[in-house]
Design an enzyme around this catalytic site. Structure first.
Site, PDB file in Angstrom:
ATOM      1  N   HIS A  63     -35.979  49.974  11.688  1.00 19.50           N
ATOM      2  CA  HIS A  63     -36.927  50.330  12.765  1.00 19.50           C
ATOM      3  C   HIS A  63     -36.433  51.540  13.558  1.00 19.50           C
ATOM      4  CE1 HIS A  63     -39.345  46.664  12.189  1.00 19.50           C
ATOM      5  NE2 HIS A  63     -38.198  46.060  11.998  1.00 19.50           N
ATOM      6  N   ASN A  93     -43.901  41.975  13.485  1.00 22.27           N
ATOM      7  CA  ASN A  93     -44.294  43.001  12.519  1.00 22.27           C
ATOM      8  C   ASN A  93     -45.810  43.009  12.364  1.00 22.27           C
ATOM      9  OD1 ASN A  93     -41.666  43.858  11.872  1.00 22.27           O
ATOM     10  ND2 ASN A  93     -41.429  42.273  10.315  1.00 22.27           N
ATOM     11  N   TYR A 145     -29.906  40.571  17.086  1.00 22.92           N
ATOM     12  CA  TYR A 145     -30.509  41.555  17.985  1.00 22.92           C
ATOM     13  C   TYR A 145     -29.650  41.799  19.218  1.00 22.92           C
ATOM     14  CZ  TYR A 145     -34.841  42.033  15.387  1.00 22.92           C
ATOM     15  OH  TYR A 145     -35.772  42.342  14.425  1.00 22.92           O
TER      16      TYR A 145
END
Length: 861
Positions: free
Chosen positions: A224, A298, A513
């Site tokens: 990303h 997504n 993350y």
């Protein structure tokens, strides 16, 4: 007032304020006039198929008899209604539940969805182009208008923008200084010993300037990396979820919650193109009054893998190959297909990747999904499984692959530019948030679907999507790096009223993350970066570390303490704190997946069965292209074997294009389908708003083209007049027509529709210009709407389009135009004026987005 200073003018804004904005905008550019017109009008109504299903009141029988434990759409509607009514409530009868529980509660009658959805299944023909808006879009507009009308005026949408204000640094009317605030004498010449002498290290300004330049770059995201962002707000329609969820931002229609959204590609580096065949990230940061909630999803509802331990493998496989760093932002290479053919769990996501979903026309026309199953938690602790869906009001629309590749060369910033320019023009992207709700006692009610498996969906005809609110993006970032690049989305950011599940992919993301920000943003204090800072107060004993911006006060930096009065006080469960809901966990420690994760093909088959004919053609072409780039034959053969488990005819069609022997018949197609999966059922309801239209002109153009331009602009289209060269063109009746761009600086792939102007002299020039002829042929081949004024039809003839009898083309006996050839082509006869009927037909053709029933195989473009 600049576009940067504008705020969204929703239905709750005072009329006088809106009227003033309209008047001011009317004095500026055509795009601003369009924005002003839209600001004065009621809010646009929403995307298509969703409301059409709401408008109906009956639920059709399933296309095929369900296995004994497979929940039907009727049962799913009843489950949702029961969940909304609260624990212990009786289920609402299916017919009523479908009406109460949202647009997707109704399924399409079996006779329209092809009862036999196997290899010979019939698909519903797409709405013929050039006609009025599809009934689905009209019904959706009405249903969504009712939801918006019921919404209350709400404050709060600009609170994050206000929080960022002190960090904005204006440069107008200021003097140049160093980072230490010291005025700079000269910034063009290094301090040196004489005009031709050596540079001196004494020059602190020169050293600081170069040092800062050398350290401007931070590590880009591993995935990303290329993204675009925007500010906006989210507002619930009503308190539908209040009985199921304690999160106020989802249940209080009187509050607008600020959001920051980042759209992205997955595979490519930060400098790659916007339009590869790829998954798109759809990440939303909600700045709620209970803390930040990050919904990091997504544009596809499933993922390649079931367990996060495989994430490094799938990303290594799809990224450029390590020995030569080729190819960039592409899955069409050996390592990716070697991996997926050895990992059957990827098959469902791979077929989504081969569909047009991987080629969104715009971030404004792209769905978003939370992918995982989460939990809603009520104030009393009751838990309900939930899946999140974002649906764009403008509909779900895509590019075609040939077009996407050409855009990568013509404008690699295509989607980024579209998002930025739309917001600047006041055409604010809008999305509806919907939820699928499953009561905890129904967790195991699905024979072939495990709610913890991220490679599976729950069909919307089984569990309907309940619309709960809308998100509007109404402000561009002031600085790309400070906001879009430094924003840090963390799946772990969750607020009271929501909770996680044991989805193994979700559980690994909870670690990943957070961990990745430490390297990318330079340490543990990344939450203090303005774009990441919550609106909710932050008080804790975390301290020090790189880039600590706060100045904590007091002596005590630990808990418990008495020197600081015991503060910050732990609020506990009764004080609004996040509480991990109690759950019994028991099991043997082992590296093993549940047997309920073992079905890797049935949902890929469901997706294939649900596609329209043109979508299936595009999927076959995509497999052929991707596997045609694979050098090792055994990888191609393995993939064909997997496709044979999905659908035999699909496998045969792909094999025929990649030099692989046709397989023998595989397992039978189960015949089930989900119409909600097809883009054909998601047309949107915003008409031509935001659509880009090219008008081809040359010297001697007929002045009637201005009527068409102005009418489309008034309806919200972005119209650009293209000439053979820059500069105004002459009008046949005298005067001049301004030209926006020279035709050779753009291409048809950058537009949604093309209009060919009238005028003998102008058309003579266009017919003899190869760029103009190719422009029309290419737009037609890509399925775009085409408006032809008067003698402009000579340019269409020069492009050899199959819209005339065959005798007008290169070869073949005289005949009628081929079936579908006229779809989306709107002619105005020579000598006629562009009246309301012509303009209406042209607008409808443009609003339909694409017309894929045309015979385009023989067009050289």
């Amino acid at each position: 007032m600049t576009a940067r200073q504008r705020r969204s003018t929703g239905p709750d804004e005072p009329t006088a304020k809106k009227a003033g904005a309209v008047k001011a905008a009317a004095k500026s550019s055509p795009a601003k006039k369009t924005a002003a017109k839209r600001a004065a009008a009621p809010p646009p109504a929403p995307s298509g198929a969703r409301a059409a299903k709401t408008a109906g009141s009956t639920t059709a029988p399933a296309a095929k008899a369900a296995p004994s434990r497979r929940p039907t759409a009727k049962k799913g509607a009843a489950q949702v209604a029961a969940a909304k009514a609260g624990p212990g409530a009786k289920a609402v009868p299916a017919k009523k539940a479908a009406t109460k529980t949202g647009p997707r509660a109704k399924t399409i009658p079996a006779k329209k969805t092809a009862a036999k959805a196997g290899p010979k299944a019939k698909t519903v023909p797409a709405k013929k182009a050039g006609s009025r808006l599809a009934p689905a879009a009209v019904a959706e507009a009405l249903a969504r208008a009712e939801r918006l009308a019921a919404a209350q005026p709400a404050p709060g949408g600009d609170t994050k923008v206000a929080q960022l204000d002190p960090h904005r640094m204006a440069k107008l009317d200021t003097e140049l200084t160093t980072d230490q605030g010291i005025g700079v004498e000269d910034t063009d010449n290094w301090l040196r010993a004489g005009p031709r002498g050596p540079a001196l290290l004494e020059d602190f300004h020169g050293r600081e300037k170069i040092m800062r330049f050398d350290h401007e770059r931070i590590p880009e995201r591993v995935v990303h990396a290329r993204g675009s962002g925007a500010h906006g707000y989210f507002q619930p329609y009503d308190s539908t979820l209040a009985r199921l969820c304690a999160a106020r931002f989802l249940t209080d229609p009187g509050v607008r919650t600020p959001v920051f959204v980042r759209f992205s590609t997955v595979q490519g580096s930060r400098g790659s193109t916007d339009t590869p065949r790829d998954v798109r990230g759809f990440a939303v940061k909600f700045y709620t009054d209970q803390g930040n909630f990050d919904l990091v999803g997504n544009n596809m509802p499933v993922f390649f893998i079931q367990d996060g331990i495989k994430f490094p493998d799938v990303i290594h496989a799809v990224k450029p190959e390590p020995h030569n760093e080729i190819p960039q932002a592409a899955s069409a290479h050996d390592t990716f297909w070697d991996f997926v053919t050895l990992q059957p769990e990827t098959m469902h996501h791979v077929i989504w990747l081969m569909s047009d979903r991987a080629l969104p026309r715009s971030f404004r026309t792209m769905q978003g999904f939370g992918v995982h199953t989460f939990r809603l938690v009520a104030a009393d602790g009751t838990r309900t499984f939930v899946k999140f869906h974002w649906t764009p009001v403008a509909g779900v629309h895509s590019l075609v692959w040939d077009e996407a590749q050409k855009i990568s060369g013509k404008d690699p910033d295509f989607n980024r530019r579209d998002l930025w320019e739309s917001i600047e023009a006041g055409v604010y992207p809008e999305y509806e948030l919907g939820v699928q709700l499953i009561a905890e006692h129904d967790e195991f009610a699905f024979d072939d679907i495990d709610l913890l498996d991220s490679t599976k969906i729950i069909p919307e005809e089984v569990v309907p999507v309940v619309p709960v609110g809308r998100m509007v993006l109404d402000r561009n970032p002031d600085n790309f790096f400070a906001e879009t690049e430094q924003v840090a989305f963390c799946v772990q950011n969750i607020v009271p009223g929501l909770d996680f599940t044991d989805d193994p992919l979700l559980q690994s993301r909870l670690f990943s993350y957070l961990d990745t920000q430490l390297t990318r943003l330079g340490g543990p204090n990344f939450a203090q970066i303005p774009i990441n800072r919550p609106l909710a107060p932050v008080r804790n004993h975390q301290q020090d570390g790189f880039h600590q911006d706060d100045i904590p006060l007091g002596q005590a930096n630990y808990h418990p303490n008495s020197l600081g009065g015991g503060c910050p006080i732990v609020p506990g469960a009764g004080g609004g704190a996040f509480v991990h809901t109690p759950e019994h966990v028991d099991g043997i420690k082992e590296r093993k997946r549940s047997e309920t994760f073992s079905d890797h093909y049935s949902q890929a088959t469901l997706f294939w069965n649900s596609m329209a004919a043109w979508e299936k053609e595009h999927i076959v072409a995509a497999y052929r292209f991707e596997l045609g780039k694979v050098a090792h034959p055994h990888i191609r053969e393995r993939m064909v074997e997997h496709l044979n488990h999905i659908d035999h005819q699909l496998a045969v069609a792909v094999a025929a294009g990649i030099g692989v022997a046709s397989p023998t018949a595989g397992p039978p197609n189960h015949g089930r389908m989900s119409p909600a999966l097809s883009q054909a059922g998601l047309p949107g309801s915003t008409g031509v708003v935001g659509r880009k239209v090219a008008v081809l002109v040359a010297d001697g153009v007929d002045g009637g083209v201005e009527t068409v331009r102005d009418a489309l602009t008034l309806d919200g289209a972005v119209v650009e007049v293209l000439g053979l060269v820059d500069g105004p063109v002459t009008v046949s009746t005298g005067g001049a027509l301004p030209v926006d761009r020279a035709m050779n600086t753009v291409a048809s792939v950058l537009y949604d529709a093309v209009v060919v102007a009238d005028g003998d002299a102008a058309v003579d020039l266009l017919v003899n210009d190869g760029c103009a002829v190719h422009f029309v042929a290419e737009a037609y081949k890509h399925g775009k709407a085409l408006g032809v004024l008067g003698v402009g039809d000579r340019l269409v003839r020069a492009a050899r389009l199959p819209v005339y009898e065959a005798s007008d083309r290169l070869a073949g006996p005289p005949s009628k135009p081929a079936a579908g050839a006229l779809d989306g082509v709107v002619f105005l006869a020579p000598g006629k004026v562009a009246d309301g009927m012509f303009l209406s037909d042209l607008s409808a053709a443009i609003a339909a987005h694409r017309h894929f029933d045309r015979p385009v195989e023989g067009i050289a473009a």
